[in-house]
Scaffold this motif. Structure first.
Motif, PDB file in Angstrom:
ATOM      1  N   ARG A 132       0.688  -1.230   0.275  1.00 39.83           N
ATOM      2  CA  ARG A 132      -0.573   0.211  -0.355  1.00 39.83           C
ATOM      3  C   ARG A 132       0.912   1.092  -0.280  1.00 39.83           C
ATOM      4  O   ARG A 132       0.574   2.712  -0.667  1.00 39.83           O
ATOM      5  CB  ARG A 132      -0.440   0.475   0.978  1.00 39.83           C
ATOM      6  N   ILE A 133       2.259   0.966   0.890  1.00 36.79           N
ATOM      7  CA  ILE A 133       2.888   2.558   0.487  1.00 36.79           C
ATOM      8  C   ILE A 133       3.744   2.930  -0.300  1.00 36.79           C
ATOM      9  O   ILE A 133       3.448   3.623  -1.050  1.00 36.79           O
ATOM     10  CB  ILE A 133       4.122   2.143   1.791  1.00 36.79           C
ATOM     11  N   ILE A 151      -7.086  -7.532  -4.992  1.00 39.53           N
ATOM     12  CA  ILE A 151      -6.077  -6.058  -5.884  1.00 39.53           C
ATOM     13  C   ILE A 151      -6.275  -5.587  -7.227  1.00 39.53           C
ATOM     14  O   ILE A 151      -6.472  -5.989  -8.342  1.00 39.53           O
ATOM     15  CB  ILE A 151      -4.684  -6.338  -5.741  1.00 39.53           C
ATOM     16  N   ARG A 152      -6.308  -4.017  -7.279  1.00 39.52           N
ATOM     17  CA  ARG A 152      -6.696  -3.422  -7.735  1.00 39.52           C
ATOM     18  C   ARG A 152      -4.835  -2.995  -8.630  1.00 39.52           C
ATOM     19  O   ARG A 152      -4.741  -1.558  -7.466  1.00 39.52           O
ATOM     20  CB  ARG A 152      -7.391  -2.271  -7.943  1.00 39.52           C
ATOM     21  N   GLY A 153      -4.778  -3.049 -10.127  1.00 39.51           N
ATOM     22  CA  GLY A 153      -3.198  -2.973 -10.284  1.00 39.51           C
ATOM     23  C   GLY A 153      -3.052  -1.454 -10.127  1.00 39.51           C
ATOM     24  O   GLY A 153      -4.518  -0.440 -10.898  1.00 39.51           O
ATOM     25  N   ASN A 154      -1.942  -0.955  -9.651  1.00 37.15           N
ATOM     26  CA  ASN A 154      -2.015   0.525 -10.092  1.00 37.15           C
ATOM     27  C   ASN A 154       0.102   1.262  -9.750  1.00 37.15           C
ATOM     28  O   ASN A 154       0.458   0.151 -10.248  1.00 37.15           O
ATOM     29  CB  ASN A 154      -2.089   1.066  -8.962  1.00 37.15           C
ATOM     30  N   ARG A 155       0.148   2.243 -10.250  1.00 36.00           N
ATOM     31  CA  ARG A 155       1.794   2.948 -10.870  1.00 36.00           C
ATOM     32  C   ARG A 155       2.242   2.592  -9.385  1.00 36.00           C
ATOM     33  O   ARG A 155       1.051   3.212  -8.645  1.00 36.00           O
ATOM     34  CB  ARG A 155       1.724   3.517 -11.441  1.00 36.00           C
ATOM     35  N   LEU A 156       3.307   1.968  -9.500  1.00 32.33           N
ATOM     36  CA  LEU A 156       3.763   2.307  -7.730  1.00 32.33           C
ATOM     37  C   LEU A 156       4.830   2.692  -7.873  1.00 32.33           C
ATOM     38  O   LEU A 156       5.943   3.466  -8.848  1.00 32.33           O
ATOM     39  CB  LEU A 156       4.226   0.709  -7.272  1.00 32.33           C
ATOM     40  N   LYS A 157       5.122   3.083  -6.651  1.00 31.36           N
ATOM     41  CA  LYS A 157       6.423   3.696  -6.354  1.00 31.36           C
ATOM     42  C   LYS A 157       7.367   2.945  -5.742  1.00 31.36           C
ATOM     43  O   LYS A 157       6.852   2.106  -4.363  1.00 31.36           O
ATOM     44  CB  LYS A 157       5.280   4.798  -5.206  1.00 31.36           C
ATOM     45  N   GLY A 158       9.001   3.434  -5.659  1.00 29.29           N
ATOM     46  CA  GLY A 158      10.081   2.758  -5.352  1.00 29.29           C
ATOM     47  C   GLY A 158      10.015   3.928  -3.611  1.00 29.29           C
ATOM     48  O   GLY A 158       9.850   4.393  -3.561  1.00 29.29           O
ATOM     49  N   ILE A 159      10.122   2.916  -2.651  1.00 27.15           N
ATOM     50  CA  ILE A 159      10.630   2.988  -1.493  1.00 27.15           C
ATOM     51  C   ILE A 159      11.744   2.393  -1.331  1.00 27.15           C
ATOM     52  O   ILE A 159      12.244   1.525  -1.346  1.00 27.15           O
ATOM     53  CB  ILE A 159       9.227   2.520  -0.345  1.00 27.15           C
ATOM     54  N   THR A 160      11.732   2.369   0.642  1.00 27.31           N
ATOM     55  CA  THR A 160      12.517   2.215   1.486  1.00 27.31           C
ATOM     56  C   THR A 160      12.635   1.746   3.137  1.00 27.31           C
ATOM     57  O   THR A 160      11.065   2.531   3.040  1.00 27.31           O
ATOM     58  CB  THR A 160      13.704   3.245   1.584  1.00 27.31           C
ATOM     59  N   TYR A 161      11.952   0.502   2.695  1.00 28.17           N
ATOM     60  CA  TYR A 161      10.885  -0.321   3.952  1.00 28.17           C
ATOM     61  C   TYR A 161      12.163  -1.478   4.822  1.00 28.17           C
ATOM     62  O   TYR A 161      12.704  -2.121   3.852  1.00 28.17           O
ATOM     63  CB  TYR A 161      10.217  -0.686   3.186  1.00 28.17           C
ATOM     64  N   ALA A 177       7.157  -6.267  -6.304  1.00 24.94           N
ATOM     65  CA  ALA A 177       6.693  -5.602  -6.870  1.00 24.94           C
ATOM     66  C   ALA A 177       7.677  -3.920  -7.541  1.00 24.94           C
ATOM     67  O   ALA A 177       7.192  -3.339  -8.563  1.00 24.94           O
ATOM     68  CB  ALA A 177       6.094  -4.763  -5.635  1.00 24.94           C
ATOM     69  N   GLY A 178       8.650  -3.844  -6.312  1.00 27.19           N
ATOM     70  CA  GLY A 178       9.469  -2.961  -6.905  1.00 27.19           C
ATOM     71  C   GLY A 178       9.824  -2.857  -8.916  1.00 27.19           C
ATOM     72  O   GLY A 178      10.287  -2.199  -8.921  1.00 27.19           O
ATOM     73  N   LEU A 179       9.720  -4.451  -9.443  1.00 25.17           N
ATOM     74  CA  LEU A 179      10.029  -4.415 -10.630  1.00 25.17           C
ATOM     75  C   LEU A 179       8.792  -3.004 -11.579  1.00 25.17           C
ATOM     76  O   LEU A 179       9.376  -2.831 -12.774  1.00 25.17           O
ATOM     77  CB  LEU A 179       9.523  -5.920 -11.571  1.00 25.17           C
ATOM     78  N   TYR A 180       8.122  -2.811 -10.816  1.00 23.11           N
ATOM     79  CA  TYR A 180       7.551  -2.281 -11.838  1.00 23.11           C
ATOM     80  C   TYR A 180       7.363  -0.499 -10.823  1.00 23.11           C
ATOM     81  O   TYR A 180       6.047   0.681 -11.310  1.00 23.11           O
ATOM     82  CB  TYR A 180       5.629  -2.991 -11.008  1.00 23.11           C
ATOM     83  N   ALA A 181       7.806  -0.545 -10.153  1.00 20.23           N
ATOM     84  CA  ALA A 181       7.616   0.454  -9.856  1.00 20.23           C
ATOM     85  C   ALA A 181       8.128   1.668 -10.585  1.00 20.23           C
ATOM     86  O   ALA A 181       9.506   1.160 -11.355  1.00 20.23           O
ATOM     87  CB  ALA A 181       8.715   1.110  -8.551  1.00 20.23           C
ATOM     88  N   ASP A 182       8.574   2.891  -9.985  1.00 26.48           N
ATOM     89  CA  ASP A 182       8.708   3.927 -10.879  1.00 26.48           C
ATOM     90  C   ASP A 182      10.194   4.675 -10.139  1.00 26.48           C
ATOM     91  O   ASP A 182      10.544   5.582 -11.223  1.00 26.48           O
ATOM     92  CB  ASP A 182       7.487   5.685 -10.267  1.00 26.48           C
ATOM     93  N   LYS A 183      11.021   4.158  -9.787  1.00 31.74           N
ATOM     94  CA  LYS A 183      12.237   4.697  -9.596  1.00 31.74           C
ATOM     95  C   LYS A 183      12.552   2.638  -8.355  1.00 31.74           C
ATOM     96  O   LYS A 183      11.692   2.109  -8.257  1.00 31.74           O
ATOM     97  CB  LYS A 183      12.528   6.416  -8.221  1.00 31.74           C
ATOM     98  N   GLU A 184      13.980   2.900  -7.789  1.00 33.35           N
ATOM     99  CA  GLU A 184      14.448   1.862  -6.943  1.00 33.35           C
ATOM    100  C   GLU A 184      13.749   1.990  -5.542  1.00 33.35           C
ATOM    101  O   GLU A 184      13.209   3.249  -4.811  1.00 33.35           O
ATOM    102  CB  GLU A 184      16.118   1.677  -6.709  1.00 33.35           C
TER     103      GLU A 184
END
Length: 429
Positions: A132-133, A151-161, A177-184
């Protein structure tokens, strides 16, 4: 189905165990979102892994069985999955629901994941929160704490977790999920958990940076189909290792076992207990090491297991209780609270079943304490629907004064369909 196990005079011979469960799951998943053909040899045809195949076929992936344990996957890229027409049922597989959720979070469609009664009880909030983050739209029972998951797919954001526990399933869901994110995307674990996902992601062409227990993945790689040779599952081999260690006059060779360093905590534990396990002919086929193991009956002594050791031995801890009952001195397991959220509460379950067969064992909040050199009296036990509890009780039966009757052994097929047959092959009366 019930099974009666009784004491034997020795364990001997040569055996191979089926393919690694964790690697089999991941080969199907990554092959499904890579470009081109992926060939998987040595796949584990267990209920859990077959659930993964079924789910990805429902997502539009062409997966063909070409031999008994070999499959071809024809992937068409990261964004090639199709919206499923039906609810995706993962059966009993926590790996399938958690890792697939990471992949589905980055798609352009809606999907629903569910499973059996065990899956309905297992915590999903640990993956839902970081996803969700990242921007995933996920809902489920109790605000996403439990399946079914929508799950409704969405454009994802890269995070540090930072993960609250060392868990390969949490880590893998975020990395996928990180494969589909906008950054690392970066995952930081308290201890290093199983690293099969990182190894296989690299093999398929993903860009990762790994610094101990900190892993960073770059988005939108070009994943390319691979040939994956799956080594024998170490967690399955562990039961035969245990049998040869505690049954008198035993000498056993287990061939082609995966010895990934993040998986062999049980091997380290039995060596620390003075167990005789020799590793021979280490070799690589791809990125995973495998070897032959030679095990002899040993005079074992108790040890304490805790801290960073736990993630590497988590699946084998119920089995360790059986071994510890036959060792000199006291064995203590701590920091294993994760056992309470497996297929069953494995701390509570192994304690209850060991007591049924006459073994004194103390339950802790995060583990157990067991005194060694105890007689196993025998009796009637239950698997509680948990494959590893069933297999651990079978090993206990090999050194029991009276037979052990195990109820509902059919659940063993979740991870090792031929376990009881293979156990019979190496058991000498």
């Amino acid at each position: 189905m019930n099974q009666t196990i009784q004491a034997i005079s020795s364990v001997s011979g040569t055996i191979s165990v089926p393919g690694d469960k964790s690697i089999s799951h991941r080969a199907i998943m990554l092959g499904s979102i890579a470009n081109g053909k992926t060939y998987v040899e040595g796949f584990l045809n267990s209920d859990d892994c077959l659930s993964t195949i079924r789910v990805f076929r429902q997502l539009g992936v062409e997966i063909e069985k070409v031999k008994e344990t070999s499959y071809t996957i024809r992937g068409k890229g990261l964004n090639s999955l199709k919206e499923p027409q039906e609810i995706l049922n993962v059966g009993n597989s926590g790996t399938t629901i958690r890792l697939t959720s990471g992949i589905l979070s980055g798609q352009s469609f809606h999907s629903v994941l569910t499973g059996d009664d065990s899956i309905a009880r297992r915590p999903m909030g640990r993956i839902v929160e970081p996803l969700r983050i990242m921007g995933a739209q996920i809902d489920g029972r109790e605000n996403g704490k439990y399946a079914p998951l929508s799950i409704r797919g969405n454009r994802l954001k890269g995070i540090t977790y930072k993960t609250p526990v060392a868990s390969a399933q949490i880590k893998s869901a975020i990395l996928f999920a990180g494969l589909y994110a906008d950054k690392e995307t970066t995952v930081i674990e308290p201890y290093l958990s199983r690293d099969h996902s990182e190894k296989m992601l690299k093999q398929f062409g993903a860009k990762l940076n790994i610094n101990k227990n900190t892993i960073t993945i770059q988005p939108e790689p070009e994943l390319e189909g691979q040939k994956i040779i799956v080594p024998g599952d170490f967690s399955s081999a562990a039961f035969f290792i245990a049998a040869a260690l505690i049954v008198p006059n035993s000498l056993l060779r287990i061939k082609n076992v995966g010895i990934n360093s993040t998986r062999v905590g049980f091997l380290e534990a039995v060596k620390a207990m003075n167990g005789s396990v020799e590793i021979e002919d280490i070799r690589y086929y791809g990125v995973e090491p495998m070897a032959d193991l030679v095990i002899k009956t040993s005079s074992l002594h108790g040890i304490t297991i805790s801290g960073e050791w736990i993630p590497k031995i988590i699946d084998e801890l119920p089995l360790l209780a059986v071994i510890a009952s036959q060792a000199e001195g006291t064995t203590i397991v701590r920091d294993a609270i994760e056992l309470r959220v497996k297929e069953t509460d494995r701390i509570k379950t192994i304690v209850s079943e060991m007591r049924k067969i006459g073994v004194k064992i103390e339950e802790l909040k995060d583990g157990f304490i067991i005194e060694g050199k105890q007689y196993i009296e025998g009796g009637r036990v239950s698997t509680h629907g948990d494959h590893r509890i069933g297999m651990a009780m079978a090993i206990a039966g090999l050194v029991s004064k009276k037979p052990i009757i195990i109820e509902n052994t059919g659940v063993i097929s979740i991870s090792y369909p031929g376990f009881l047959d293979d156990l019979a092959k190496i058991s000498k009366s």
